[in-house]
Design a protein around this motif. Structure first.
Motif, short mmCIF file in Angstrom:
data_model
loop_
_atom_site.label_atom_id
_atom_site.label_comp_id
_atom_site.label_asym_id
_atom_site.label_seq_id
_atom_site.Cartn_x
_atom_site.Cartn_y
_atom_site.Cartn_z
N ASN A 46 0.77 -1.17 -0.06
CA ASN A 46 0.10 0.15 -0.15
C ASN A 46 0.74 1.21 0.00
O ASN A 46 0.52 2.25 -0.68
N TYR A 48 3.86 1.41 -1.50
CA TYR A 48 4.25 1.51 -2.85
C TYR A 48 3.15 1.87 -3.85
O TYR A 48 3.43 3.05 -4.58
N ARG A 49 1.93 1.49 -3.73
CA ARG A 49 1.06 2.05 -4.40
C ARG A 49 0.90 3.81 -4.18
O ARG A 49 0.41 4.44 -5.11
N VAL A 54 -1.49 5.87 -6.68
CA VAL A 54 -2.84 5.09 -6.37
C VAL A 54 -3.39 5.31 -4.92
O VAL A 54 -2.69 5.12 -4.01
N GLN A 138 4.68 -4.85 -11.20
CA GLN A 138 4.28 -3.66 -10.75
C GLN A 138 3.00 -3.04 -11.35
O GLN A 138 2.05 -2.63 -10.45
N LEU A 141 0.26 -4.80 -9.19
CA LEU A 141 0.02 -4.26 -8.01
C LEU A 141 -0.69 -2.97 -7.84
O LEU A 141 -1.31 -2.75 -6.94
N LYS A 142 -0.25 -2.26 -9.13
CA LYS A 142 -0.81 -0.77 -9.15
C LYS A 142 -2.48 -0.96 -9.45
O LYS A 142 -3.38 0.23 -8.96
N SER A 143 -2.94 -1.79 -10.36
CA SER A 143 -4.23 -1.93 -10.72
C SER A 143 -5.34 -2.56 -9.91
O SER A 143 -6.54 -2.45 -10.08
N SER A 145 -7.44 -4.28 -6.73
CA SER A 145 -8.13 -3.71 -5.43
C SER A 145 -8.13 -4.76 -4.34
O SER A 145 -8.40 -4.40 -3.20
#
Length: 169
Positions: A46, A48-49, A54, A138, A141-143, A145
């Motif tokens: 989280n 990192y996001r 994000v 990566q 992880l960003k996309s 939920s």
């Protein structure tokens, strides 16, 4: 080169199997981290996001746990990363819109999958290590939920892997 093509084809079939897996799953509820280790990995992801812009944090999801447990078997070499594994992962993640391949594995020079996400108690170091994952992990992880995180020991080292989803179907 043909090994890489086979690997990419397998990844594509895995992603398709996971995204097409549907019906028959029971609804699950978001999970609170069951261990301090899962909580640390989730905190790192989280962070990192957030650094990547994000805003929404990932939520641990119990329903994805069976898929994460299969990923551990693949990462430890107990299960081949093949079409059967793709089908099993698809069934294990039925009811979820899986956003990509499992996180935390890479193919070694002999064509076997191996774990790459080493666990540490240091959350900031976990965040730093996330930036060294390949672009596909990566992006995943960003996309996503929802996520299931699984920790395990292999070769005397503690690793983690994850399965991420863009919600339920």
């Amino acid at each position: 080169e043909s090994r890489m093509k086979k690997f990419l084809a397998l990844l594509l079939s895995l992603a398709m199997a996971l995204s097409l897996a549907a019906c028959g799953s029971t609804p699950s509820t978001p999970a609170v981290p069951t261990t301090g280790e899962e909580a640390k990995v989730l905190e790192a992801i989280n962070k990192y996001r957030a650094a990547a812009g994000v805003k929404e944090p990932l939520i641990l999801e119990n329903g994805l746990k069976p898929a994460a447990e299969l990923v551990v078997k693949i990462a430890k070499g107990e299960m081949a990363f093949d079409a059967d594994a793709a089908e099993a992962l698809g069934k294990a993640a039925a009811g979820y819109n899986v956003s990509g391949r499992p996180i935390g594995m890479s193919m070694n020079s002999s064509g076997s999958m191996m774990p790459v996400c080493v666990y540490t108690e240091n959350v900031d170091l976990l965040v730093k290590n996330l930036s060294m994952l390949d672009e596909a992990d990566q992006t995943n992880l960003k996309s996503a939920s929802l996520i299931a995180i699984q920790l395990f020991e292999y070769g005397g080292v503690k690793y983690w892997v994850a399965v991420a989803a863009n919600g339920k179907k």
